[in-house]
Write a protein that holds these residues in place. Structure first.
Motif, PDB file in Angstrom:
ATOM      1  N   GLN A 119       0.871  -1.179   0.000  1.00 19.47           N
ATOM      2  CA  GLN A 119       0.000   0.000   0.000  1.00 19.47           C
ATOM      3  C   GLN A 119       0.905   1.226   0.000  1.00 19.47           C
ATOM      4  O   GLN A 119       1.785   1.346   0.841  1.00 19.47           O
ATOM      5  CB  GLN A 119      -0.893   0.010   1.235  1.00 19.47           C
ATOM      6  N   VAL A 120       0.685   2.109  -0.972  1.00 22.79           N
ATOM      7  CA  VAL A 120       1.466   3.339  -1.047  1.00 22.79           C
ATOM      8  C   VAL A 120       0.530   4.519  -0.823  1.00 22.79           C
ATOM      9  O   VAL A 120      -0.380   4.761  -1.616  1.00 22.79           O
ATOM     10  CB  VAL A 120       2.188   3.484  -2.407  1.00 22.79           C
ATOM     11  N   ASP A 121       0.762   5.229   0.275  1.00 23.13           N
ATOM     12  CA  ASP A 121      -0.001   6.432   0.596  1.00 23.13           C
ATOM     13  C   ASP A 121       0.805   7.634   0.144  1.00 23.13           C
ATOM     14  O   ASP A 121       1.915   7.872   0.647  1.00 23.13           O
ATOM     15  CB  ASP A 121      -0.277   6.506   2.104  1.00 23.13           C
ATOM     16  N   ALA A 122       0.257   8.390  -0.801  1.00 20.94           N
ATOM     17  CA  ALA A 122       0.967   9.532  -1.376  1.00 20.94           C
ATOM     18  C   ALA A 122       1.184  10.628  -0.339  1.00 20.94           C
ATOM     19  O   ALA A 122       0.290  10.960   0.428  1.00 20.94           O
ATOM     20  CB  ALA A 122       0.189  10.090  -2.559  1.00 20.94           C
ATOM     21  N   THR A 123       2.391  11.175  -0.353  1.00 16.19           N
ATOM     22  CA  THR A 123       2.696  12.359   0.443  1.00 16.19           C
ATOM     23  C   THR A 123       2.866  13.574  -0.463  1.00 16.19           C
ATOM     24  O   THR A 123       2.754  14.710  -0.007  1.00 16.19           O
ATOM     25  CB  THR A 123       3.972  12.153   1.281  1.00 16.19           C
ATOM     26  N   ARG A 124       3.115  13.323  -1.738  1.00 14.81           N
ATOM     27  CA  ARG A 124       3.250  14.389  -2.734  1.00 14.81           C
ATOM     28  C   ARG A 124       2.884  13.825  -4.095  1.00 14.81           C
ATOM     29  O   ARG A 124       3.314  12.734  -4.458  1.00 14.81           O
ATOM     30  CB  ARG A 124       4.690  14.896  -2.755  1.00 14.81           C
ATOM     31  N   ILE A 125       2.057  14.555  -4.849  1.00 14.33           N
ATOM     32  CA  ILE A 125       1.640  14.124  -6.189  1.00 14.33           C
ATOM     33  C   ILE A 125       1.876  15.283  -7.143  1.00 14.33           C
ATOM     34  O   ILE A 125       1.335  16.378  -6.948  1.00 14.33           O
ATOM     35  CB  ILE A 125       0.143  13.741  -6.214  1.00 14.33           C
ATOM     36  N   HIS A 126       2.675  15.058  -8.169  1.00 16.01           N
ATOM     37  CA  HIS A 126       2.959  16.081  -9.165  1.00 16.01           C
ATOM     38  C   HIS A 126       2.562  15.524 -10.532  1.00 16.01           C
ATOM     39  O   HIS A 126       2.763  14.348 -10.804  1.00 16.01           O
ATOM     40  CB  HIS A 126       4.448  16.440  -9.163  1.00 16.01           C
ATOM     41  N   TYR A 127       1.985  16.359 -11.383  1.00 13.39           N
ATOM     42  CA  TYR A 127       1.571  15.900 -12.708  1.00 13.39           C
ATOM     43  C   TYR A 127       2.065  16.860 -13.790  1.00 13.39           C
ATOM     44  O   TYR A 127       2.347  18.034 -13.540  1.00 13.39           O
ATOM     45  CB  TYR A 127       0.040  15.783 -12.792  1.00 13.39           C
ATOM     46  N   TRP A 128       2.175  16.323 -15.001  1.00 15.71           N
ATOM     47  CA  TRP A 128       2.463  17.093 -16.204  1.00 15.71           C
ATOM     48  C   TRP A 128       1.453  16.644 -17.244  1.00 15.71           C
ATOM     49  O   TRP A 128       1.260  15.455 -17.461  1.00 15.71           O
ATOM     50  CB  TRP A 128       3.875  16.796 -16.717  1.00 15.71           C
ATOM     51  N   ASP A 129       0.794  17.581 -17.877  1.00 12.70           N
ATOM     52  CA  ASP A 129      -0.206  17.275 -18.892  1.00 12.70           C
ATOM     53  C   ASP A 129      -0.012  18.302 -20.006  1.00 12.70           C
ATOM     54  O   ASP A 129      -0.606  19.377 -19.980  1.00 12.70           O
ATOM     55  CB  ASP A 129      -1.612  17.358 -18.298  1.00 12.70           C
ATOM     56  N   GLY A 130       0.863  17.975 -20.950  1.00 11.35           N
ATOM     57  CA  GLY A 130       1.248  18.958 -21.954  1.00 11.35           C
ATOM     58  C   GLY A 130       2.021  20.071 -21.262  1.00 11.35           C
ATOM     59  O   GLY A 130       2.946  19.819 -20.506  1.00 11.35           O
ATOM     60  N   GLU A 131       1.597  21.286 -21.471  1.00 14.89           N
ATOM     61  CA  GLU A 131       2.262  22.418 -20.821  1.00 14.89           C
ATOM     62  C   GLU A 131       1.676  22.721 -19.448  1.00 14.89           C
ATOM     63  O   GLU A 131       2.216  23.523 -18.699  1.00 14.89           O
ATOM     64  CB  GLU A 131       2.203  23.642 -21.730  1.00 14.89           C
ATOM     65  N   ASP A 132       0.571  22.075 -19.095  1.00 18.04           N
ATOM     66  CA  ASP A 132      -0.044  22.229 -17.777  1.00 18.04           C
ATOM     67  C   ASP A 132       0.677  21.300 -16.809  1.00 18.04           C
ATOM     68  O   ASP A 132       0.947  20.142 -17.106  1.00 18.04           O
ATOM     69  CB  ASP A 132      -1.526  21.851 -17.878  1.00 18.04           C
TER      70      ASP A 132
END
Length: 138
Positions: A119-132
């Motif tokens: 089980q992995v509980d996120a402490t930080r989530i970062h995303y890239w979606d094109g230039e966003d």
């Protein structure tokens, strides 16, 4: 910096089946391996993966619970997660996250000897979606 909600991010992640799970190994190196999301399409900041108790993944997590997940979607959609991993050996707790597709790797299903759920509980989530891009708050 634009920011998606966790719900919006979850919708974008629905078609991603494989994540790269990275751990710290005993010698301090980083070890990565692909893991199936097991049909967990409603991402809420917690991920679940199955493996064997004797795997290097398990020994790495026992030594250092901080892990990273990398997801690669269509076009230029990517997600990086930092989190804390825990090892679950209770079959009843595993049941909600088991899918029949896992039977190909674990021939006795939930009764497979040495089965462990990560089980992995996120402490930080970062995303890239094109230039966003942005960081998602839980």
């Amino acid at each position: 910096m634009p920011t998606k909600t966790l719900s919006e991010l979850s919708k974008s992640m629905q078609k991603i089946d494989i994540a790269m799970l990275s751990t710290y190994s005993g010698g301090g190196e980083i070890a990565g391996r692909p893991m199936s999301n097991n049909g967990e399409v409603e991402y809420d900041g917690t991920s679940y993966y199955f493996t064997y108790d004797q795997s290097r993944t398990v020994s790495d997590i026992q030594g250092h619970s901080k892990v990273a997940l990398a997801f690669q979607g269509e076009k230029s959609f990517q997600v990086a997660v930092e989190g804390e991993a825990s090892l679950i050996r209770d079959t009843a707790a595993m049941k909600d996250h088991w899918t029949p597709d896992l039977d190909r790797w674990f021939k006795d299903g939930l009764d497979t000897e040495g089965l462990v759920m990560i089980q992995v509980d996120a402490t930080r989530i970062h995303y890239w979606d094109g230039e966003d891009n942005g960081e998602v708050k839980r």
